[in-house]
Design a protein around this motif. Structure first.
Motif, PDB file in Angstrom:
ATOM      1  N   ILE A 107       0.904  -1.158   0.000  1.00 54.30           N
ATOM      2  CA  ILE A 107       0.000   0.000   0.000  1.00 54.30           C
ATOM      3  C   ILE A 107       0.941   1.206   0.000  1.00 54.30           C
ATOM      4  O   ILE A 107       1.573   1.509   1.016  1.00 54.30           O
ATOM      5  CB  ILE A 107      -0.909   0.018   1.250  1.00 54.30           C
ATOM      6  CG1 ILE A 107      -1.749  -1.264   1.318  1.00 54.30           C
ATOM      7  CG2 ILE A 107      -1.799   1.262   1.258  1.00 54.30           C
ATOM      8  CD1 ILE A 107      -2.547  -1.432   2.608  1.00 54.30           C
TER       9      ILE A 107
ATOM     10  N   GLN B 109      -5.292  -0.336   9.882  1.00 52.96           N
ATOM     11  CA  GLN B 109      -5.374  -1.469   8.952  1.00 52.96           C
ATOM     12  C   GLN B 109      -6.148  -2.648   9.558  1.00 52.96           C
ATOM     13  O   GLN B 109      -7.250  -2.475  10.006  1.00 52.96           O
ATOM     14  CB  GLN B 109      -3.965  -1.846   8.460  1.00 52.96           C
ATOM     15  CG  GLN B 109      -3.370  -0.759   7.581  1.00 52.96           C
ATOM     16  CD  GLN B 109      -4.184  -0.514   6.319  1.00 52.96           C
ATOM     17  OE1 GLN B 109      -4.696  -1.428   5.703  1.00 52.96           O
ATOM     18  NE2 GLN B 109      -4.348   0.745   5.933  1.00 52.96           N
ATOM     19  N   SER B 110      -5.534  -3.834   9.624  1.00 55.30           N
ATOM     20  CA  SER B 110      -6.316  -5.016  10.015  1.00 55.30           C
ATOM     21  C   SER B 110      -6.742  -5.031  11.476  1.00 55.30           C
ATOM     22  O   SER B 110      -7.557  -5.882  11.861  1.00 55.30           O
ATOM     23  CB  SER B 110      -5.534  -6.297   9.719  1.00 55.30           C
ATOM     24  OG  SER B 110      -5.453  -6.495   8.337  1.00 55.30           O
TER      25      SER B 110
ATOM     26  N   LYS C 157     -10.362  -5.050  11.896  1.00 50.07           N
ATOM     27  CA  LYS C 157     -11.163  -6.273  11.691  1.00 50.07           C
ATOM     28  C   LYS C 157     -11.709  -6.835  13.016  1.00 50.07           C
ATOM     29  O   LYS C 157     -12.715  -7.543  13.028  1.00 50.07           O
ATOM     30  CB  LYS C 157     -10.330  -7.324  10.974  1.00 50.07           C
ATOM     31  CG  LYS C 157      -9.920  -6.885   9.566  1.00 50.07           C
ATOM     32  CD  LYS C 157      -8.899  -7.837   8.957  1.00 50.07           C
ATOM     33  CE  LYS C 157      -8.456  -7.375   7.584  1.00 50.07           C
ATOM     34  NZ  LYS C 157      -7.385  -8.235   7.042  1.00 50.07           N
TER      35      LYS C 157
ATOM     36  N   PHE D 143      -2.214 -13.367   4.980  1.00 52.39           N
ATOM     37  CA  PHE D 143      -3.522 -12.711   5.168  1.00 52.39           C
ATOM     38  C   PHE D 143      -4.245 -12.409   3.872  1.00 52.39           C
ATOM     39  O   PHE D 143      -5.454 -12.264   3.856  1.00 52.39           O
ATOM     40  CB  PHE D 143      -3.359 -11.436   6.005  1.00 52.39           C
ATOM     41  CG  PHE D 143      -2.463 -10.387   5.408  1.00 52.39           C
ATOM     42  CD1 PHE D 143      -2.932  -9.509   4.457  1.00 52.39           C
ATOM     43  CD2 PHE D 143      -1.133 -10.279   5.806  1.00 52.39           C
ATOM     44  CE1 PHE D 143      -2.097  -8.531   3.913  1.00 52.39           C
ATOM     45  CE2 PHE D 143      -0.297  -9.321   5.272  1.00 52.39           C
ATOM     46  CZ  PHE D 143      -0.778  -8.446   4.324  1.00 52.39           C
TER      47      PHE D 143
ATOM     48  N   ASN E 277      -8.002 -11.432   4.894  1.00 56.59           N
ATOM     49  CA  ASN E 277      -8.710 -10.412   4.112  1.00 56.59           C
ATOM     50  C   ASN E 277     -10.034 -10.936   3.563  1.00 56.59           C
ATOM     51  O   ASN E 277     -11.045 -10.223   3.576  1.00 56.59           O
ATOM     52  CB  ASN E 277      -7.833  -9.904   2.968  1.00 56.59           C
ATOM     53  CG  ASN E 277      -6.684  -9.047   3.472  1.00 56.59           C
ATOM     54  OD1 ASN E 277      -6.485  -8.932   4.687  1.00 56.59           O
ATOM     55  ND2 ASN E 277      -5.934  -8.463   2.570  1.00 56.59           N
TER      56      ASN E 277
ATOM     57  N   GLU F  71      -4.733   2.459  -1.202  1.00 62.77           N
ATOM     58  CA  GLU F  71      -5.015   1.024  -1.214  1.00 62.77           C
ATOM     59  C   GLU F  71      -6.012   0.672  -2.320  1.00 62.77           C
ATOM     60  O   GLU F  71      -5.872  -0.372  -2.974  1.00 62.77           O
ATOM     61  CB  GLU F  71      -5.539   0.547   0.145  1.00 62.77           C
ATOM     62  CG  GLU F  71      -5.795  -0.960   0.111  1.00 62.77           C
ATOM     63  CD  GLU F  71      -5.944  -1.631   1.449  1.00 62.77           C
ATOM     64  OE1 GLU F  71      -6.228  -0.955   2.450  1.00 62.77           O
ATOM     65  OE2 GLU F  71      -5.774  -2.870   1.477  1.00 62.77           O
TER      66      GLU F  71
ATOM     67  N   CYS G 162     -10.084   0.058   7.226  1.00 60.88           N
ATOM     68  CA  CYS G 162      -8.656  -0.259   7.386  1.00 60.88           C
ATOM     69  C   CYS G 162      -7.818   1.022   7.484  1.00 60.88           C
ATOM     70  O   CYS G 162      -6.825   1.068   8.213  1.00 60.88           O
ATOM     71  CB  CYS G 162      -8.149  -1.095   6.209  1.00 60.88           C
ATOM     72  SG  CYS G 162      -8.671  -2.822   6.231  1.00 60.88           S
TER      73      CYS G 162
ATOM     74  N   TYR H 294      -2.540 -14.139  11.822  1.00 56.62           N
ATOM     75  CA  TYR H 294      -2.392 -14.895  10.562  1.00 56.62           C
ATOM     76  C   TYR H 294      -1.541 -16.155  10.738  1.00 56.62           C
ATOM     77  O   TYR H 294      -1.664 -16.839  11.742  1.00 56.62           O
ATOM     78  CB  TYR H 294      -1.855 -13.967   9.456  1.00 56.62           C
ATOM     79  CG  TYR H 294      -2.682 -12.721   9.381  1.00 56.62           C
ATOM     80  CD1 TYR H 294      -3.991 -12.785   8.934  1.00 56.62           C
ATOM     81  CD2 TYR H 294      -2.207 -11.502   9.838  1.00 56.62           C
ATOM     82  CE1 TYR H 294      -4.797 -11.664   8.918  1.00 56.62           C
ATOM     83  CE2 TYR H 294      -2.998 -10.372   9.815  1.00 56.62           C
ATOM     84  CZ  TYR H 294      -4.295 -10.473   9.352  1.00 56.62           C
ATOM     85  OH  TYR H 294      -5.088  -9.373   9.348  1.00 56.62           O
TER      86      TYR H 294
ATOM     87  N   SER I 138      -3.152  -7.835  14.732  1.00 53.22           N
ATOM     88  CA  SER I 138      -2.125  -6.992  14.132  1.00 53.22           C
ATOM     89  C   SER I 138      -2.667  -6.292  12.892  1.00 53.22           C
ATOM     90  O   SER I 138      -3.701  -6.677  12.352  1.00 53.22           O
ATOM     91  CB  SER I 138      -0.939  -7.864  13.728  1.00 53.22           C
ATOM     92  OG  SER I 138      -1.375  -8.828  12.776  1.00 53.22           O
ATOM     93  N   GLY I 139      -1.933  -5.282  12.438  1.00 47.10           N
ATOM     94  CA  GLY I 139      -2.253  -4.617  11.178  1.00 47.10           C
ATOM     95  C   GLY I 139      -0.964  -4.235  10.471  1.00 47.10           C
ATOM     96  O   GLY I 139       0.060  -4.034  11.142  1.00 47.10           O
ATOM     97  N   VAL I 140      -1.027  -4.109   9.138  1.00 51.04           N
ATOM     98  CA  VAL I 140       0.202  -3.792   8.401  1.00 51.04           C
ATOM     99  C   VAL I 140       0.646  -2.339   8.576  1.00 51.04           C
ATOM    100  O   VAL I 140       1.710  -1.967   8.087  1.00 51.04           O
ATOM    101  CB  VAL I 140       0.122  -4.148   6.899  1.00 51.04           C
ATOM    102  CG1 VAL I 140       0.074  -5.646   6.680  1.00 51.04           C
ATOM    103  CG2 VAL I 140      -1.026  -3.427   6.217  1.00 51.04           C
TER     104      VAL I 140
ATOM    105  N   GLY J 157       3.714  -9.955   8.310  1.00 47.19           N
ATOM    106  CA  GLY J 157       2.968  -8.701   8.343  1.00 47.19           C
ATOM    107  C   GLY J 157       2.686  -8.204   9.748  1.00 47.19           C
ATOM    108  O   GLY J 157       1.809  -7.364   9.946  1.00 47.19           O
TER     109      GLY J 157
HETATM  110  O1  DON Z   1      -6.286  -5.515   2.887  1.00 53.26           O
HETATM  111  C1  DON Z   1      -5.143  -5.264   3.210  1.00 53.26           C
HETATM  112  O2  DON Z   1      -4.195  -5.827   2.701  1.00 53.26           O
HETATM  113  C2  DON Z   1      -4.918  -4.214   4.279  1.00 53.26           C
HETATM  114  N1  DON Z   1      -5.919  -3.202   4.199  1.00 53.26           N
HETATM  115  C3  DON Z   1      -4.943  -4.819   5.659  1.00 53.26           C
HETATM  116  C4  DON Z   1      -4.003  -5.995   5.830  1.00 53.26           C
HETATM  117  C5  DON Z   1      -3.434  -6.102   7.184  1.00 53.26           C
HETATM  118  O3  DON Z   1      -3.361  -5.159   7.942  1.00 53.26           O
HETATM  119  C6  DON Z   1      -2.858  -7.413   7.538  1.00 53.26           C
HETATM  120  N2  DON Z   1      -2.266  -7.367   8.860  1.00 53.26           N
HETATM  121  N3  DON Z   1      -1.237  -7.632   9.312  1.00 53.26           N
END
Ligand code: DON
Length: 303
Positions: free
Chosen positions: A27, A62-63, A66, A94, A113, A157, A192, A239, A255-257, A282
């Motif tokens: 992204i 980001q994630s 979720k 993911f 995802n 994104e 996200c 993940y 977690s999130g990216v 990630g």
């Molecule tokens: O869809 C995606 O790829 C991102 N918006 C979110 C992915 C993400 O954060 C995975 N986490 N570690």
């Protein structure tokens, strides 16, 4: 216990980690994040919040979003969701497409995802505004009315989101989306791309430590639903590194990216850590190292 000192100490320990990882670059807007950024916040059951480092700086959640889409979809729509998404670890990255065909468009879990797209679709069906529902929930729980989508990140994104578009169309081909693919993707990118800080997320994650009770004392989830979300966080929240996360940290976590990790301390509160350098799965390298140090020092793991 001096929580402030505790956070300083575990961050110092984490800084000794041999690697730093790299910010996500698939992204493009996230690639500009500073890998030296590092913050951590701990919110207690009664709403006190302690922080260290860059704990008040907003980042792209980001994630981590979720976790909130899942909680809100279950709160609004109940167990029907589980007919459309599973709750087993995927053992895959993911953004993987591989299981969807053999499993007939039913994603393995709500945090990969594919599964998150189905949850976003469900929340959109239930509320008419999935991204708005997440935003309002985060604002209410954190008391921070400035939380919202960073449109630059969402647009970045959307322009590069070929995999998510492929996943959404593939799921739709099995009849597992109720809204148009473009709307689902727009709401998914928007939640996200929410910008929030460690402080905000630690406060917003407390409902899972409080067995489903929101900050104002009202009930979002039943005790049993809160337990179930914690279980899915533990097994699927990080993940294909969920086994390693359980081994090192031993907490339900997401977690999130963008480099954020939100973890639940059942019966105690919630902790959020942020640093943009990611490992191959990630997950934030310093974030996981700090949570590892936290549960090692305090014994607050669920095990
Ligand atoms: O869809 C995606 O790829 C991102 N918006 C979110 C992915 C993400 O954060 C995975 N986490 N570690």
């Amino acid at each position: 216990m001096d929580y402030q000192q505790l956070l300083h100490d575990v961050m110092e320990t984490a800084r000794r980690a041999p690697a730093r990882g790299r910010p996500a670059d698939y992204i493009p807007a996230l690639a500009e994040a500073n890998p030296e950024s590092f913050g951590m916040a701990l919110a207690t059951m009664d709403g006190e919040v302690y922080g260290a480092g860059d704990w008040e700086q907003p980042f792209s959640i980001q994630s981590v979003s979720k976790l909130f889409t899942l909680a809100l979809a279950l709160a609004e729509g109940g167990d029907d969701l589980w007919h459309r998404v599973g709750r087993e670890p995927s053992g895959n990255p993911f953004n993987s497409l591989v299981q969807l065909e053999t499993e007939a468009g039913i994603p393995r879990n709500p945090f990969i995802n594919a599964g998150a797209l189905v949850v976003t679709d469900r929340l959109l069906e239930l509320t008419g505004d999935a991204a708005g529902a997440v935003r309002e929930f985060l604002r209410a729980e954190s008391g921070n009315a400035t939380i919202g989508t960073d449109d630059t990140v969402a647009a970045s994104e959307a322009r590069s989101g070929h995999r998510n578009a492929a996943l959404a169309h593939f799921i739709a081909s099995y009849g597992n989306l109720r809204n148009p693919v473009d709307s689902v993707l727009a709401h998914y990118y928007a939640h996200c791309a929410t910008a929030a800080s460690c402080r905000d997320l630690a406060l917003a994650g407390r409902f899972l430590a409080r067995h489903g009770l929101r900050a104002d004392g009202s009930r979002l989830l039943t005790r049993s639903e809160a337990k179930r979300i914690n279980a899915v966080l533990l097994t699927c929240g990080t993940y294909d590194a969920a086994g390693e996360f359980a081994y090192r940290v031993g907490l339900p976590g997401k977690s999130g990216v963008g480099g954020g990790v939100l973890a639940v301390l059942p019966g105690r509160g919630a902790v959020c850590v942020w640093s943009p350098g990611l490992d191959a799965a990630g997950n934030s390298v310093l974030g996981v190292a700090a949570l590892d140090a936290l549960t090692t020092v305090t014994g607050w793991s669920v095990f």
